[in-house]
Write a protein that holds these residues in place. Structure first.
Motif, PDB file in Angstrom:
ATOM      1  N   GLU A 160      17.104  17.496  14.026  1.00 28.02           N
ATOM      2  CA  GLU A 160      18.003  16.408  14.739  1.00 28.02           C
ATOM      3  C   GLU A 160      18.859  16.074  13.821  1.00 28.02           C
ATOM      4  O   GLU A 160      20.183  16.114  14.222  1.00 28.02           O
ATOM      5  N   PHE A 161      18.762  15.924  12.474  1.00 32.06           N
ATOM      6  CA  PHE A 161      19.636  15.572  11.648  1.00 32.06           C
ATOM      7  C   PHE A 161      20.803  16.648  11.462  1.00 32.06           C
ATOM      8  O   PHE A 161      22.060  16.394  11.366  1.00 32.06           O
ATOM      9  N   ILE A 162      20.042  18.056  11.388  1.00 32.98           N
ATOM     10  CA  ILE A 162      20.984  19.158  11.163  1.00 32.98           C
ATOM     11  C   ILE A 162      21.902  19.231  12.201  1.00 32.98           C
ATOM     12  O   ILE A 162      23.125  19.482  12.223  1.00 32.98           O
ATOM     13  N   ARG A 163      21.440  18.812  13.778  1.00 34.40           N
ATOM     14  CA  ARG A 163      22.103  18.968  14.630  1.00 34.40           C
ATOM     15  C   ARG A 163      23.516  18.144  14.646  1.00 34.40           C
ATOM     16  O   ARG A 163      24.377  18.493  14.896  1.00 34.40           O
ATOM     17  N   ARG A 164      23.089  16.753  14.457  1.00 36.09           N
ATOM     18  CA  ARG A 164      24.045  15.769  14.096  1.00 36.09           C
ATOM     19  C   ARG A 164      24.918  16.289  13.116  1.00 36.09           C
ATOM     20  O   ARG A 164      26.202  15.957  13.186  1.00 36.09           O
ATOM     21  N   MET A 165      24.611  16.696  11.890  1.00 36.92           N
ATOM     22  CA  MET A 165      25.541  17.127  10.927  1.00 36.92           C
ATOM     23  C   MET A 165      26.566  18.366  11.172  1.00 36.92           C
ATOM     24  O   MET A 165      27.668  18.063  11.013  1.00 36.92           O
ATOM     25  N   ALA A 166      25.880  19.153  12.316  1.00 37.68           N
ATOM     26  CA  ALA A 166      26.856  20.171  12.609  1.00 37.68           C
ATOM     27  C   ALA A 166      27.988  19.611  13.309  1.00 37.68           C
ATOM     28  O   ALA A 166      28.993  20.122  13.579  1.00 37.68           O
ATOM     29  N   ALA A 167      27.748  18.536  14.311  1.00 32.55           N
ATOM     30  CA  ALA A 167      28.933  17.681  15.164  1.00 32.55           C
ATOM     31  C   ALA A 167      29.351  16.703  14.019  1.00 32.55           C
ATOM     32  O   ALA A 167      30.380  15.988  14.597  1.00 32.55           O
ATOM     33  N   GLY A 168      29.312  17.021  12.652  1.00 32.91           N
ATOM     34  CA  GLY A 168      30.421  16.214  11.778  1.00 32.91           C
ATOM     35  C   GLY A 168      29.790  14.736  11.562  1.00 32.91           C
ATOM     36  O   GLY A 168      30.455  13.726  11.208  1.00 32.91           O
ATOM     37  N   ASP A 169      28.406  14.272  11.823  1.00 31.56           N
ATOM     38  CA  ASP A 169      27.961  12.971  11.717  1.00 31.56           C
ATOM     39  C   ASP A 169      27.654  12.871  10.339  1.00 31.56           C
ATOM     40  O   ASP A 169      26.647  13.216   9.723  1.00 31.56           O
TER      41      ASP A 169
END
Lengths: 183, 248
Positions: free
Chosen positions: A7-16
């Motif tokens: 989940e963290f990686i997914r959000r990182m991919a969105a620039g979070d």
């Protein structure tokens, strides 16, 4: 099921950025000991750690859960970058071969979270490496932690290349069995 | 060894990163051709090695790494975040190349080595794109009549020089030459002067040839001048170190 790491990686991919902060807090203590074990120098290890996480931030959108867990994603990356670092050092001083036998400070349990839940099978897996026949353990350590290639290992141990390859395969098969049983 | 057992062995040696020479080339071709058992073996081996590494030892990472990373991701816009209009074509071409290459490679099982190469290429392209965007933005800024260029010189008389292309609304760019790299654990920090307090306007490091160019965010009072000090690598909210360069 999506794990917290995924989940963290997914959000990182969105620039979070916050997700990146959490991701760092969770994975830096896991990968740093490996980097330190490989490069040995704390300043170099800190550089490599930063590089590894910077790449994770830049490459988050390329992460595919089907190809591996976030742990393996980060550990593989950390190992590769750390080995790149020591190979560069070795090129500068041809004779340098890192020692492989001295370990770092002994493990102590880490606080909280599912990392703690893993502590038990960690023990099992660590023991697995120790339980490998010395010859198998040696080749895996020379390759994985010291960054020697099969040809270099063969020369260093004065063993035929085929023997080195077979030892690596047998050792790794055994480790995989242990992990499969522990999960 | 004959048949597929050869590949099982190569897969194991590949997983510990020790494959070299012809074996490496042979195995990568085999993997790229889509051998499912080898891909699975490789994934399992990597997971096992990761678990082994996680069980290794404990060592607390130095705190400054996180702050440096957070500063880095805060200042550098991420790859492909906001392509400028002028850079669009380059961006589109680069993206198309990556997409085409990715499609080509993913038609089979993508060997991790190719992924690594692709990642490397993508990183290089992202860095190049960032550089282009920065230069285009600086050029765009110079077209605006409200933009001024402030020169910073070293008080010690060294030949280090910096210019800040500054626009009160849009912010600006810092361009530095001939500045020696900061000592280990230190970084240069730019300050906007003119308010009640110097306003931190960004941390920077120079490359081996003493140069850097980076964006400076708008904000605060319109600055009357700029200064650069040498500070701890994590940055400080108010200047503490020696003044390295300042505007007159």
């Amino acid at each position: 099921m999506t794990t917290a790491g995924e989940e963290f990686i997914r959000r990182m991919a969105a620039g979070d950025r916050d997700a990146f902060g959490h991701f760092y807090d969770r994975y830096a203590p896991l990968v740093f000991p490996l980097i330190l074990r490989i490069v040995r120098d704390r300043t170099d290890a800190a550089d490599v750690l930063q590089e590894v996480f910077w790449e994770a931030w830049q490459g988050a959108s390329g992460y595919d859960p089907a190809r591996g867990t976030p742990e393996a994603w980060m550990i593989t990356r950390a190992r590769t970058r750390a080995i790149d670092r020591i190979r560069a050092v070795r090129r500068r001083s041809e004779t340098f071969v890192p020692p492989v036998d001295e370990g770092l400070a002994p493990a102590s349990p880490e606080p909280g979270g599912d990392a703690a839940e893993r502590a038990e099978d960690r023990g099992v897996i660590r023991t697995a490496l120790n339980q490998l026949p010395h010859a198998q353990r040696e080749v895996i350590e020379l390759a994985y932690y010291a960054g020697l290639t099969q040809t270099e290992i063969s020369a260093r141990l004065q063993q035929p290349l085929g023997t080195v390859k077979t030892r690596i395969r047998l050792g790794l098969e055994r480790l995989r069995d242990v992990v499969r049983r522990a999960t | 060894m004959n048949g597929h057992e050869t590949y099982e062995t190569l897969a194991a040696v590949y997983a510990v990163g020790a494959l070299d020479g012809d074996d490496l080339a042979q195995f990568e071709v085999h993997l790229a051709e889509g051998c499912q058992p080898c891909a699975t073996a490789l994934r399992e081996s990597r997971e096992a090695l990761a678990r082994l590494a996680l069980g290794d030892t404990r060592a607390v990472p130095p705190a400054e790494v996180k702050s440096a990373l957070m500063a880095r991701i805060g200042t550098a816009p991420r790859a492909a975040a906001r392509p400028s209009r002028a850079g669009w074509l380059t961006w589109a071409a680069a993206t198309a190349a990556v997409v085409a290459l990715a499609a080509m490679l993913t038609s089979g099982i993508v060997a991790s080595r190719y992924e690594a190469r692709l990642g490397q290429m993508a990183r290089e392209m992202a860095a190049e794109r960032e550089r282009l965007q920065r230069e285009e933005a600086a050029l765009e800024l110079l077209r605006d009549p409200a933009t001024r260029v402030v020169e910073l010189r070293s008080p010690s008389g060294s030949n280090a020089i910096a210019r800040v292309i500054w626009n009160d609304k849009a912010g600006g760019h810092l361009i530095v030459s001939n500045l020696p790299p900061a000592p280990e654990g230190k970084a240069y920090e730019l300050w906007a002067l003119g308010g009640a307090q110097p306003r931190p306007a960004g941390l920077f490091q120079v490359d081996a040839s003493g140069r850097v160019a980076q964006k400076v965010e708008a904000g605060g009072e319109p600055p009357k001048g700029f200064a650069v000090t040498l500070e701890p690598a994590t940055g400080v909210p108010a200047p503490t170190g020696p003044i390295v360069m300042a505007s007159r």
